[in-house]
Design a protein around this motif. Structure first.
Motif, PDB file in Angstrom:
ATOM      1  N   PHE A 136       0.828  -1.041  -0.082  1.00  0.00           N
ATOM      2  CA  PHE A 136       0.106   0.049   0.152  1.00  0.00           C
ATOM      3  C   PHE A 136       0.613   1.354  -0.122  1.00  0.00           C
ATOM      4  CE2 PHE A 136      -3.282  -2.511   2.572  1.00  0.00           C
ATOM      5  CZ  PHE A 136      -3.776  -3.162   1.369  1.00  0.00           C
ATOM      6  N   GLY A 137       1.951   1.208   0.715  1.00  0.00           N
ATOM      7  CA  GLY A 137       2.673   2.598   1.106  1.00  0.00           C
ATOM      8  C   GLY A 137       3.828   2.887  -0.188  1.00  0.00           C
ATOM      9  N   ARG A 138       4.094   1.737  -0.905  1.00  0.00           N
ATOM     10  CA  ARG A 138       5.047   1.684  -1.944  1.00  0.00           C
ATOM     11  C   ARG A 138       6.548   2.216  -1.393  1.00  0.00           C
ATOM     12  NH1 ARG A 138       3.402  -2.285  -4.403  1.00  0.00           N
ATOM     13  NH2 ARG A 138       5.135  -1.672  -5.796  1.00  0.00           N
ATOM     14  N   MET A 139       6.900   1.772  -0.209  1.00  0.00           N
ATOM     15  CA  MET A 139       7.986   2.350   0.460  1.00  0.00           C
ATOM     16  C   MET A 139       9.349   1.785  -0.182  1.00  0.00           C
ATOM     17  SD  MET A 139       7.223   2.668   4.244  1.00  0.00           S
ATOM     18  CE  MET A 139       5.827   3.482   5.203  1.00  0.00           C
ATOM     19  N   SER A 140      10.399   2.288  -0.132  1.00  0.00           N
ATOM     20  CA  SER A 140      11.552   1.690  -0.773  1.00  0.00           C
ATOM     21  C   SER A 140      12.199   0.655   0.258  1.00  0.00           C
ATOM     22  CB  SER A 140      12.719   2.629  -0.894  1.00  0.00           C
ATOM     23  OG  SER A 140      13.283   3.337   0.602  1.00  0.00           O
ATOM     24  N   GLY A 184      -8.890  -1.780   6.552  1.00  0.00           N
ATOM     25  CA  GLY A 184      -8.258  -0.246   6.908  1.00  0.00           C
ATOM     26  C   GLY A 184      -7.553  -0.331   8.378  1.00  0.00           C
ATOM     27  N   GLY A 185      -6.934   0.843   8.733  1.00  0.00           N
ATOM     28  CA  GLY A 185      -6.029   1.169   9.941  1.00  0.00           C
ATOM     29  C   GLY A 185      -4.556   0.917   9.321  1.00  0.00           C
ATOM     30  N   TYR A 186      -3.760   0.979  10.357  1.00  0.00           N
ATOM     31  CA  TYR A 186      -2.292   1.048  10.015  1.00  0.00           C
ATOM     32  C   TYR A 186      -1.841   2.238   9.206  1.00  0.00           C
ATOM     33  CZ  TYR A 186      -2.533  -3.674  12.054  1.00  0.00           C
ATOM     34  OH  TYR A 186      -2.568  -4.857  12.941  1.00  0.00           O
ATOM     35  N   GLY A 187      -2.724   3.262   9.117  1.00  0.00           N
ATOM     36  CA  GLY A 187      -2.362   4.391   8.248  1.00  0.00           C
ATOM     37  C   GLY A 187      -2.811   4.216   6.708  1.00  0.00           C
ATOM     38  N   TYR A 188      -3.478   3.319   6.456  1.00  0.00           N
ATOM     39  CA  TYR A 188      -3.765   3.035   4.969  1.00  0.00           C
ATOM     40  C   TYR A 188      -5.290   2.765   5.120  1.00  0.00           C
ATOM     41  CZ  TYR A 188       1.175   2.116   4.654  1.00  0.00           C
ATOM     42  OH  TYR A 188       2.520   2.431   4.550  1.00  0.00           O
ATOM     43  N   ARG A 209       6.964 -10.043  -4.816  1.00  0.00           N
ATOM     44  CA  ARG A 209       5.958  -9.698  -3.976  1.00  0.00           C
ATOM     45  C   ARG A 209       5.636  -8.251  -4.085  1.00  0.00           C
ATOM     46  NH1 ARG A 209       3.604 -13.619   0.015  1.00  0.00           N
ATOM     47  NH2 ARG A 209       4.751 -15.558  -0.563  1.00  0.00           N
ATOM     48  N   CYS A 210       4.329  -7.748  -4.706  1.00  0.00           N
ATOM     49  CA  CYS A 210       3.924  -6.490  -4.793  1.00  0.00           C
ATOM     50  C   CYS A 210       5.045  -5.505  -5.438  1.00  0.00           C
ATOM     51  CB  CYS A 210       3.653  -5.740  -3.397  1.00  0.00           C
ATOM     52  SG  CYS A 210       2.395  -6.346  -2.581  1.00  0.00           S
ATOM     53  N   GLY A 211       5.806  -6.220  -6.498  1.00  0.00           N
ATOM     54  CA  GLY A 211       6.660  -5.661  -7.236  1.00  0.00           C
ATOM     55  C   GLY A 211       8.039  -5.571  -6.807  1.00  0.00           C
ATOM     56  N   TYR A 212       8.227  -6.135  -5.480  1.00  0.00           N
ATOM     57  CA  TYR A 212       9.616  -5.900  -5.033  1.00  0.00           C
ATOM     58  C   TYR A 212      10.258  -7.337  -5.253  1.00  0.00           C
ATOM     59  CZ  TYR A 212       7.856  -2.187  -1.857  1.00  0.00           C
ATOM     60  OH  TYR A 212       7.674  -1.015  -1.488  1.00  0.00           O
ATOM     61  N   GLY A 213      11.799  -6.960  -5.180  1.00  0.00           N
ATOM     62  CA  GLY A 213      12.443  -8.284  -5.260  1.00  0.00           C
ATOM     63  C   GLY A 213      12.968  -8.753  -3.930  1.00  0.00           C
ATOM     64  N   ALA A 214      14.358  -8.829  -3.577  1.00  0.00           N
ATOM     65  CA  ALA A 214      14.563  -9.513  -2.717  1.00  0.00           C
ATOM     66  C   ALA A 214      14.465  -8.283  -1.224  1.00  0.00           C
ATOM     67  CB  ALA A 214      16.273  -9.686  -2.771  1.00  0.00           C
ATOM     68  N   VAL A 215      14.036  -8.607  -0.149  1.00  0.00           N
ATOM     69  CA  VAL A 215      14.014  -8.010   0.854  1.00  0.00           C
ATOM     70  C   VAL A 215      14.530  -8.919   2.222  1.00  0.00           C
ATOM     71  CG1 VAL A 215      12.486  -6.551   2.369  1.00  0.00           C
ATOM     72  CG2 VAL A 215      12.122  -6.768  -0.067  1.00  0.00           C
ATOM     73  N   ALA A 216      15.669  -8.361   2.872  1.00  0.00           N
ATOM     74  CA  ALA A 216      16.079  -9.077   3.720  1.00  0.00           C
ATOM     75  C   ALA A 216      15.497  -8.569   5.156  1.00  0.00           C
ATOM     76  CB  ALA A 216      17.593  -8.710   4.064  1.00  0.00           C
TER      77      ALA A 216
END
Length: 501
Positions: free
Chosen positions: A331-335, A438-442, A391-398
């Motif tokens: 939802f937030g599309r954060m880096s 909803g909730g969590y700022g989204y 996942r949601c357009g992301y590759g590797a996330v540690a």
């Protein structure tokens, strides 16, 4: 994961202000009857020299989350204000399950006792029945005295309940209280027919199986990680459903989250198992717990389980739930760097670091005493968010909560058994919540699909071999009417079968 829920009227709110020192209870509380049929009102009378418009009587299950030390533990099942210096009152029992309950007379919207608590027994009007018509008890070994129980596994009208053996090998005896005992004379599966009879002469039957081993008592260990969802209380008939699930899945040891004060204790007493718990997390075991600790405040507890030929150490963990990484990503599309910073802000990064630090002695000894770290981590795994599995357009996330156990030499049992995250995602959040609420700022994303992810884990280190691992859900849970679900959680459970070396 813990949803933000509005307080219901049935649950008195927690007082956040400091309370005055408690004086000794100087009133009285007397139930109209010590035994009440489910559906009938639970009547009582009371007196107090300190009347107050906010004095109240609350009903709690026993064992349960009542204010045993005159402090809040958990919400009451039912409650009513009792403002006068003396009077009578009642609480409805409709919708409650049969069993033992405690009435507390409490002062001024708080938890100081106005009178000593009293017990009442709710009695079902339905015919007795075993929670399952066939199930396995703990293993036995040839030539070694054996004992288990089925005494807590009958529901319905259990007044005056007695048990007897109806079939089975000669070495097995069934006592009137449901104890199954004897000294096995041969290996193999020993099916034992058992009948329960209540005071009205109504009966229930089951077959309890005992697997008799020649030398190694527990060659195969089935471990479950299970977030109970507020102890299971969001679903009707939850305790019977939980017991049936544990028995029919033939589970040996459970790491519990959202224990809601005493769920593990209640399950253990019904099953005749061992348990170690605090208000939120617990270890439940078919085999004896011989030691407990260490504790990581607010996030993990541990217990040593004796399997006969060897012991295992089981850690149960529950990490913080907000902010939540998949929401920040989807939802937030954060880096990626922002996602990891938010993990630190959530407290989860420090929690898993503290847990791994507390586990060091167990990890060092794991070659002789296998160690398991199970729980609801409220975060995904770096083994799932990979360059080859977007996942949601992301590759590797540690994600730190999964890299830290791996760096400590622990193995993710589910991903070991199911190495491809694309074909076996193993999502545990959420079989109930498929639409984001909803909730969590989204809030602007309410109504969109709920991001599904694997946030519950069974990690291990030591002489155990993974034979199988899967997520488990019963039925097709409903988001709009969860009270009728067959499944009592909002998470899928994780079940791993180990071969004990």
């Amino acid at each position: 994961m813990r949803r933000i829920l509005a307080l219901a009227l049935a649950a008195l709110p927690v007082l956040l202000l400091a309370q005055p020192a408690h004086s000794a209870p100087d009133g009285t509380l007397t139930p109209t009857s010590a035994t009440v049929l489910v559906g009938d009102a639970i009547g009582f009378s009371y007196t107090t020299p300190l009347p107050n418009a906010k004095n109240w009587v609350g009903l709690y299950s026993d064992p349960g989350n009542g204010p045993v030390n005159e402090q809040y533990v958990g919400p009451s099942t039912k409650w009513v204000y009792t403002a006068a210096a003396s009077g009578t009152g009642s609480l409805p029992s409709a919708g409650l399950t049969a069993g033992r309950y405690i009435l507390y007379f409490l002062r001024d919207d708080g938890y100081a006792w106005a009178a000593p608590p009293v017990t009442v027994q709710l009695v079902a009007t339905t015919q007795p029945r075993f929670v399952s018509t066939a199930f396995d008890l703990r293993n036995a070994k040839v030539g070694t005295a054996y004992s288990a129980t089925v005494g807590g596994l009958v529901v319905g009208n259990t007044t005056g309940l007695t048990f007897r053996k109806t079939s089975g090998p000669a070495w097995v005896a069934v006592a009137a209280n449901g104890t199954v005992s004897g000294t096995p004379t041969a290996t193999g599966i020993a099916p034992v027919g058992i009948r329960a009879t209540n005071a009205s002469g109504l009966t229930a039957d089951t077959v309890a199986r005992v697997e008799v081993q020649a030398s190694v008592l527990v060659p195969t260990l089935k471990v479950l990680s299970w977030n109970l969802w507020h102890g299971g209380t969001q679903v009707g008939g939850y305790r019977e459903k939980q017991l049936r699930f544990l028995l029919e899945q033939d589970v040996d040891a459970v790491g519990i989250q959202e224990n809601e004060g005493s769920a593990a204790q209640q399950l253990a007493q019904a099953l005749g198992w061992s348990y170690h718990q605090n208000s939120d997390i617990a270890v439940l075991s078919r085999y004896p717990i011989t030691a407990t600790g260490p504790v990581v405040a607010g996030s993990a507890i541990a217990a040593t389980i004796n399997l006969g030929s060897r012991s295992v150490k089981l850690w149960s963990a529950h990490l913080g739930y907000t902010p939540y990484g998949p929401y920040d990503a989807c939802f937030g599309r954060m880096s990626t760097s922002q996602l990891l910073n938010r993990e630190a802000q959530s407290g989860r990064t420090q929690q898993i670091t503290s847990i791994i630090t507390a586990m060091q002695a167990d990890l060092t000894a794991s070659s002789s005493v296998p160690v398991l770290l199970v729980g609801d981590f409220n975060a995904p795994s770096h083994l799932d968010w990979t360059g080859g599995n977007s996942r949601c357009g992301y590759g590797a996330v540690a994600w730190p909560t999964s890299t830290a156990p791996q760096n400590a030499g622990l193995t993710d049992s589910f991903r070991q058994a199911n190495p491809n995250p694309a074909t076996a995602p193993g999502n545990t959040w959420s079989p109930v919540f498929k639409t984001y609420t909803g909730g969590y700022g989204y809030d602007s994303h309410a109504g969109e699909p709920e991001p599904q992810d694997r946030i519950d884990f069974i990690h291990y280190r030591g002489p155990l071999a993974v034979q199988a691992s899967q997520t488990v859900v019963e039925g097709t849970p409903s988001q709009t009417n969860p009270g009728s679900n067959a499944w009592t959680s909002d998470h899928a459970a994780v079940l791993t079968t180990f071969r004990v070396s």
